[in-house]
Design a protein around this motif. Structure first.
Motif, PDB file in Angstrom:
ATOM      1  N   GLY A 194       0.834  -1.190   0.000  1.00  0.00           N
ATOM      2  CA  GLY A 194       0.000   0.000   0.000  1.00  0.00           C
ATOM      3  C   GLY A 194       0.870   1.241   0.000  1.00  0.00           C
ATOM      4  O   GLY A 194       2.080   1.174   0.224  1.00  0.00           O
ATOM      5  N   MET A 195       0.240   2.377  -0.290  1.00  0.00           N
ATOM      6  CA  MET A 195       0.979   3.637  -0.237  1.00  0.00           C
ATOM      7  C   MET A 195       1.278   3.997   1.207  1.00  0.00           C
ATOM      8  O   MET A 195       0.413   3.890   2.065  1.00  0.00           O
ATOM      9  CB  MET A 195       0.111   4.756  -0.839  1.00  0.00           C
ATOM     10  N   PRO A 196       2.512   4.418   1.511  1.00  0.00           N
ATOM     11  CA  PRO A 196       2.789   4.904   2.859  1.00  0.00           C
ATOM     12  C   PRO A 196       2.030   6.210   3.123  1.00  0.00           C
ATOM     13  O   PRO A 196       1.610   6.870   2.183  1.00  0.00           O
ATOM     14  CB  PRO A 196       4.301   5.137   2.855  1.00  0.00           C
ATOM     15  N   GLN A 197       1.856   6.523   4.363  1.00  0.00           N
ATOM     16  CA  GLN A 197       1.154   7.754   4.739  1.00  0.00           C
ATOM     17  C   GLN A 197       2.111   8.665   5.493  1.00  0.00           C
ATOM     18  O   GLN A 197       3.027   8.195   6.169  1.00  0.00           O
ATOM     19  CB  GLN A 197      -0.022   7.421   5.680  1.00  0.00           C
ATOM     20  N   VAL A 198       1.890   9.959   5.370  1.00  0.00           N
ATOM     21  CA  VAL A 198       2.690  10.903   6.148  1.00  0.00           C
ATOM     22  C   VAL A 198       2.472  10.601   7.628  1.00  0.00           C
ATOM     23  O   VAL A 198       1.344  10.380   8.058  1.00  0.00           O
ATOM     24  CB  VAL A 198       2.284  12.356   5.828  1.00  0.00           C
ATOM     25  N   GLY A 199       3.544  10.539   8.393  1.00  0.00           N
ATOM     26  CA  GLY A 199       3.437  10.273   9.820  1.00  0.00           C
ATOM     27  C   GLY A 199       3.744   8.829  10.181  1.00  0.00           C
ATOM     28  O   GLY A 199       4.005   8.525  11.338  1.00  0.00           O
ATOM     29  N   ASP A 200       3.743   7.919   9.166  1.00  0.00           N
ATOM     30  CA  ASP A 200       4.069   6.516   9.444  1.00  0.00           C
ATOM     31  C   ASP A 200       5.456   6.404  10.064  1.00  0.00           C
ATOM     32  O   ASP A 200       6.391   7.057   9.613  1.00  0.00           O
ATOM     33  CB  ASP A 200       4.071   5.689   8.142  1.00  0.00           C
ATOM     34  N   ALA A 201       5.568   5.530  11.063  1.00  0.00           N
ATOM     35  CA  ALA A 201       6.882   5.257  11.643  1.00  0.00           C
ATOM     36  C   ALA A 201       7.646   4.371  10.670  1.00  0.00           C
ATOM     37  O   ALA A 201       7.062   3.503  10.010  1.00  0.00           O
ATOM     38  CB  ALA A 201       6.731   4.559  12.978  1.00  0.00           C
ATOM     39  N   VAL A 202       8.954   4.614  10.563  1.00  0.00           N
ATOM     40  CA  VAL A 202       9.718   3.892   9.563  1.00  0.00           C
ATOM     41  C   VAL A 202      11.135   3.656  10.078  1.00  0.00           C
ATOM     42  O   VAL A 202      11.657   4.444  10.873  1.00  0.00           O
ATOM     43  CB  VAL A 202       9.706   4.695   8.241  1.00  0.00           C
ATOM     44  N   SER A 203      11.724   2.527   9.633  1.00  0.00           N
ATOM     45  CA  SER A 203      13.134   2.327   9.960  1.00  0.00           C
ATOM     46  C   SER A 203      13.904   2.081   8.669  1.00  0.00           C
ATOM     47  O   SER A 203      13.395   1.446   7.733  1.00  0.00           O
ATOM     48  CB  SER A 203      13.306   1.150  10.922  1.00  0.00           C
ATOM     49  N   LEU A 204      15.095   2.639   8.598  1.00  0.00           N
ATOM     50  CA  LEU A 204      15.922   2.547   7.398  1.00  0.00           C
ATOM     51  C   LEU A 204      17.198   1.814   7.737  1.00  0.00           C
ATOM     52  O   LEU A 204      17.954   2.243   8.602  1.00  0.00           O
ATOM     53  CB  LEU A 204      16.296   3.960   6.905  1.00  0.00           C
ATOM     54  N   ARG A 205      17.423   0.706   7.025  1.00  0.00           N
ATOM     55  CA  ARG A 205      18.672  -0.017   7.250  1.00  0.00           C
ATOM     56  C   ARG A 205      19.688   0.453   6.214  1.00  0.00           C
ATOM     57  O   ARG A 205      19.477   0.351   5.011  1.00  0.00           O
ATOM     58  CB  ARG A 205      18.429  -1.521   7.117  1.00  0.00           C
ATOM     59  N   VAL A 206      20.789   1.013   6.696  1.00  0.00           N
ATOM     60  CA  VAL A 206      21.833   1.510   5.798  1.00  0.00           C
ATOM     61  C   VAL A 206      23.120   0.783   6.132  1.00  0.00           C
ATOM     62  O   VAL A 206      23.793   1.103   7.120  1.00  0.00           O
ATOM     63  CB  VAL A 206      22.038   3.033   5.962  1.00  0.00           C
ATOM     64  N   GLY A 207      23.462  -0.256   5.355  1.00  0.00           N
ATOM     65  CA  GLY A 207      24.666  -1.045   5.608  1.00  0.00           C
ATOM     66  C   GLY A 207      25.917  -0.213   5.377  1.00  0.00           C
ATOM     67  O   GLY A 207      25.894   0.763   4.616  1.00  0.00           O
ATOM     68  N   ALA A 208      26.993  -0.610   6.035  1.00  0.00           N
ATOM     69  CA  ALA A 208      28.251   0.137   5.914  1.00  0.00           C
ATOM     70  C   ALA A 208      28.724   0.174   4.465  1.00  0.00           C
ATOM     71  O   ALA A 208      29.331   1.145   4.020  1.00  0.00           O
ATOM     72  CB  ALA A 208      29.318  -0.500   6.799  1.00  0.00           C
ATOM     73  N   ASP A 209      28.406  -0.906   3.698  1.00  0.00           N
ATOM     74  CA  ASP A 209      28.860  -0.945   2.300  1.00  0.00           C
ATOM     75  C   ASP A 209      28.080   0.022   1.417  1.00  0.00           C
ATOM     76  O   ASP A 209      28.433   0.245   0.266  1.00  0.00           O
ATOM     77  CB  ASP A 209      28.731  -2.376   1.751  1.00  0.00           C
ATOM     78  N   LYS A 210      26.990   0.581   1.953  1.00  0.00           N
ATOM     79  CA  LYS A 210      26.186   1.523   1.162  1.00  0.00           C
ATOM     80  C   LYS A 210      26.620   2.968   1.398  1.00  0.00           C
ATOM     81  O   LYS A 210      26.138   3.880   0.741  1.00  0.00           O
ATOM     82  CB  LYS A 210      24.700   1.408   1.560  1.00  0.00           C
ATOM     83  N   ILE A 211      27.504   3.138   2.379  1.00  0.00           N
ATOM     84  CA  ILE A 211      27.891   4.515   2.726  1.00  0.00           C
ATOM     85  C   ILE A 211      29.141   4.927   1.961  1.00  0.00           C
ATOM     86  O   ILE A 211      30.099   4.164   1.843  1.00  0.00           O
ATOM     87  CB  ILE A 211      28.116   4.642   4.242  1.00  0.00           C
ATOM     88  N   MET A 212      29.081   6.138   1.377  1.00  0.00           N
ATOM     89  CA  MET A 212      30.205   6.648   0.593  1.00  0.00           C
ATOM     90  C   MET A 212      30.940   7.703   1.411  1.00  0.00           C
ATOM     91  O   MET A 212      30.318   8.484   2.131  1.00  0.00           O
ATOM     92  CB  MET A 212      29.703   7.280  -0.703  1.00  0.00           C
ATOM     93  N   VAL A 213      32.266   7.708   1.297  1.00  0.00           N
ATOM     94  CA  VAL A 213      33.053   8.764   1.935  1.00  0.00           C
ATOM     95  C   VAL A 213      33.330   9.819   0.871  1.00  0.00           C
ATOM     96  O   VAL A 213      33.844   9.502  -0.200  1.00  0.00           O
ATOM     97  CB  VAL A 213      34.386   8.216   2.470  1.00  0.00           C
ATOM     98  N   LEU A 214      32.951  11.061   1.138  1.00  0.00           N
ATOM     99  CA  LEU A 214      33.097  12.117   0.138  1.00  0.00           C
ATOM    100  C   LEU A 214      34.216  13.066   0.547  1.00  0.00           C
ATOM    101  O   LEU A 214      34.273  13.504   1.691  1.00  0.00           O
ATOM    102  CB  LEU A 214      31.793  12.893  -0.002  1.00  0.00           C
ATOM    103  N   ALA A 215      35.088  13.369  -0.424  1.00  0.00           N
ATOM    104  CA  ALA A 215      36.183  14.290  -0.123  1.00  0.00           C
ATOM    105  C   ALA A 215      35.616  15.676   0.110  1.00  0.00           C
ATOM    106  O   ALA A 215      34.570  16.032  -0.426  1.00  0.00           O
ATOM    107  CB  ALA A 215      37.160  14.317  -1.292  1.00  0.00           C
ATOM    108  N   ASP A 216      36.317  16.459   0.907  1.00  0.00           N
ATOM    109  CA  ASP A 216      35.883  17.828   1.131  1.00  0.00           C
ATOM    110  C   ASP A 216      36.026  18.620  -0.153  1.00  0.00           C
ATOM    111  O   ASP A 216      36.943  18.405  -0.929  1.00  0.00           O
ATOM    112  CB  ASP A 216      36.699  18.467   2.257  1.00  0.00           C
ATOM    113  N   GLU A 217      35.093  19.517  -0.340  1.00  0.00           N
ATOM    114  CA  GLU A 217      35.055  20.275  -1.581  1.00  0.00           C
ATOM    115  C   GLU A 217      36.143  21.327  -1.592  1.00  0.00           C
ATOM    116  O   GLU A 217      36.302  22.089  -0.657  1.00  0.00           O
ATOM    117  CB  GLU A 217      33.692  20.959  -1.682  1.00  0.00           C
ATOM    118  N   VAL A 218      36.898  21.350  -2.690  1.00  0.00           N
ATOM    119  CA  VAL A 218      37.818  22.468  -2.862  1.00  0.00           C
ATOM    120  C   VAL A 218      36.949  23.631  -3.290  1.00  0.00           C
ATOM    121  O   VAL A 218      36.109  23.481  -4.163  1.00  0.00           O
ATOM    122  CB  VAL A 218      38.840  22.169  -3.972  1.00  0.00           C
TER     123      VAL A 218
END
Ligand SMILES: Nc1ncnc2c1ncn2[C@@H]1O[C@H](COP(=O)(O)OP(=O)(O)O)[C@@H](O)[C@H]1O
Ligand SMILES: [Mg+2]
Lengths: 287, 358
Positions: free
Chosen positions: B332-356
């Motif tokens: 079903g469509m989610p609704q505004v206000g629904d409680a939610v949990s997001l699993r973000v594995g370490a392999d999904k995270i990118m390290v970004l260099a600081d902007e010159v």
């Protein structure tokens, strides 16, 4: 509501319509009527006959003047085009600063605000025996005494008329050159074509409508001119408009003058029609 | 593979404005390279220098090993598809395509054959005698393309070739351009500010900013491993957060808007860095429970319906992140206000260099 709108429209449109009717159609209608009248020395009488037209096309005197006028108009237009084209080209493609470009453009166009008579008269002082050209040639030692060959001939007329009418040549050519997208020249170079060939195959063909417009205006304006012959023309410098003027003046032959004026009008109208057809051919290209 | 184009320390300034700033780049024979960046970053200037339309202020350009830095465009074996197509309005489609060959003195019959052949490649051989202004935008684009490939240039340059087309046609032309590239084996250098275009067509994308190259690589490289936050934000969208790496019970951790998750490889405890993850990489679960390690908890703050997926803005308390939820049908469509949990594995995270600063 509808009626009020119609009344309003009529009120807005009627002055120009009335103006056109009174000052264009009525005079031409009068001319047309006169052109069938007959000369009865020392004046002329109402009639319906084609004698005046027959005279124009059989008496070599009139035919020759018309031919000469056409020839002079042609050379003036050609000369003006040959001077105006490089000038407009230079302004559009070589002068980078917009301010300078505008200034150089106005330098050519601004004289239009100066009286025609004054501008034509300028050349009398340039070409005359005490004029600038003679003084220059004498000071450089090319001539030992002032020469009168520069003034009072057809060349002097052509030079003067080129000067007088050149804005009408520069304006349309400038406008058309300015509209040519720069990328077309780049595309031509990109396809291996050098500058000269690019000019001949892209720039020149695309500027023809401007040349035609300028040529038509200059031609028609020269065709109807009678001041340059009067100021700087010589004995062989009479143009059709001078002949017409004299029919309405000294010769007191209004019927012949009217017929000549109508023949002239027909010539000018056919030139405009042809040129208009020509320009229409090129339309839609930049769409 | 051989290098068809080598650009060495190329710079172009317009008065005080720096258009291209000391760029070095080489392009392989047969490669499809895209110059990508926002308007004004110097893409066109770089492309126009390769085509010969701008004189470099300094640096060199080699074409197939020859120095062409000061060779006029008419003498370079490269061709360009102009942004406004630049079709000659007074010539027919066929004459446009054959223009260069004809002026070069090729016999009329042969020119016609070659032009027809090039037009056939873009599916327009039946419009040979049409005037350019009779064609639709898409057809004009194809004629410009046919004209540019008729001489088989060593490199084909395309300056935002699809920007004037409407969305549907643009997508179709992307496919066709790519197919043409494969079929002809020519080298393509394309300029665009549209990241989707760059991702779909290129072998390699060169991301530019302020006259410089920020990063280059394959579309997958750039999408999966953007080097800087600028690239991460320009190509696709990225949730970015700054954090100091700390030591947690299960290993190094970072704080994503106040909630701890495992740190990616390559950073050590004590280090501060900019991190990011793509909206579609988070595993979304609804309900109060959900969770486990590496889970962010929050609630749905906003919903953007995209048809094949929905993009949710999740309020994490200390900040907001975007996640994509595929619409596979039964959910079903989610609704505004629904409680939610997001699993973000370490392999999904990118390290970004600081902007010159740029
Ligand atoms: N002919 C020019 N004269 C002056 N500045 C220019 C000229 N061409 C480009 N620039 C400047 O150089 C920069 C890069 O322009 P451009 O290469 O056209 O960018 P892009 O194609 O990435 O939008 C811009 O700041 C632009 O204003
Ligand atoms: Mg650009």
């Amino acid at each position: 509501m509808n009626g009020a709108l119609r009344l309003k429209r009529a009120l807005v449109l009627s002055p120009p319509l009335l103006w056109t009717f009174l000052f264009m159609f009525v005079p031409y209608a009068i001319l047309l009527v006169y052109s069938f009248w007959q000369q009865k020395y020392p004046t002329f009488v109402p009639a319906f006959q084609f004698g005046n037209y027959v005279q124009i096309f059989t008496d070599p005197q009139y035919f020759r003047v018309i031919l000469r006028t056409l020839k002079i108009a042609f050379f003036v237009s050609l000369g003006a085009a040959l001077v105006a084209y490089p000038y407009a080209y230079f302004l559009v493609f070589r002068v980078r600063k917009p301010g300078l470009r505008l200034m150089l453009y106005m330098a050519v166009v601004a004289p239009l605000w100066v009286s025609y008579l004054l501008r034509a008269y300028t050349w009398k002082t340039i070409l005359g025996t005490t004029g600038i050209l003679n003084s220059f040639l004498m000071s450089t030692g090319i001539l030992s005494e002032p020469s009168s060959v520069f003034l009072y001939n057809q060349t002097a007329m052509i030079v003067t008329l080129i000067y007088v009418f050149i804005p009408f040549m520069v304006m349309p050519i400038y406008a058309v050159l300015e509209k040519i997208p720069h990328s077309l020249k780049e595309a031509s170079a990109d396809l291996g074509v050098g500058r000269v060939r690019t000019f001949l195959s892209v720039t020149l063909p695309l500027s023809i409508p401007g040349i035609v417009a300028g040529f038509t205006m200059t031609f028609c304006l020269t065709f109807g001119d009678f001041i340059a012959p009067f100021l700087v023309g010589g004995p062989d410098g009479q143009m059709i408009a001078n002949v017409i003027a004299s029919q309405f003046g000294a010769s007191l032959n209004w019927p012949l003058g009217a017929a000549l004026a109508l023949v002239m009008l027909m010539i000018v109208l056919s030139i405009i029609t042809v040129s208009d057809k020509f320009e229409r051919l090129g339309q839609g290209r930049f769409a | 593979m051989s290098k068809i184009i080598e650009i060495e320390n190329l710079t172009k300034t317009f008065g005080k404005v720096v258009g291209v700033d000391d760029i070095s780049l080489s392009v392989e024979q047969g490669e499809f390279v895209t110059l990508l960046g926002p308007s004004g970053c110097g893409k066109s200037t770089l492309l126009r220098m390769i085509g010969g339309f701008e004189e470099p202020t300094s640096g060199r350009i080699l074409l197939d090993g020859q120095d062409v830095t000061h060779v006029p465009p008419s003498k370079r074996a490269v061709n360009m598809v102009f942004q406004d197509y630049a079709l000659f309005p007074h010539l027919s489609v066929g004459k446009n395509v054959g223009y260069g060959l004809r002026v070069a003195g090729m016999p009329r019959r042969e020119v016609r054959e070659k032009a027809l052949e090039a037009l056939a490649l873009v599916g327009l051989e039946d419009r040979f005698d049409a005037a350019p202004h009779m064609l639709s935008g898409g057809q004009r684009q194809r004629v410009a393309l046919a004209r540019a490939i008729v001489r088989r240039p060593k490199v084909l340059l395309l300056d935002e070739p699809l920007s004037a087309l409407d969305a549907n046609l643009r997508e179709q032309m992307q496919v066709e351009l790519k197919a043409l590239h494969t079929k002809m084996g020519l080298t393509f250098i394309l300029v665009t500010h549209d990241q989707t275009e760059a991702l779909t067509m290129s072998d390699r994308i060169v991301v530019m900013r302020g006259g410089k190259i920020v990063q280059m690589g394959s579309p997958v490289d750039l999408y999966e491993r953007p080097a800087t936050s600028y690239v991460a934000g320009f190509i696709g969208s990225t949730n970015q957060f700054r954090s100091v790496v700390a030591t947690g019970p299960t290993g190094p951790q970072v704080q994503c808007f106040g909630q701890p998750i495992s740190a990616p490889a390559g950073v050590a405890p004590g280090q501060e860095a900019l991190f990011g993850f793509r909206p579609e990489k988070a595993l979304v679960q609804f309900g109060e429970e959900g969770g486990g390690p590496d889970t962010l908890r929050g609630s749905v703050a906003d919903i953007l319906y995209h048809g094949q997926s929905v993009r949710l803005m999740i309020d994490l308390g200390a900040g907001e992140v975007l996640v994509d939820l595929p619409m596979s049908g039964s959910d079903g469509m989610p609704q505004v206000g629904d409680a939610v949990s997001l699993r973000v594995g370490a392999d999904k995270i990118m390290v970004l260099a600081d902007e010159v600063a740029a």
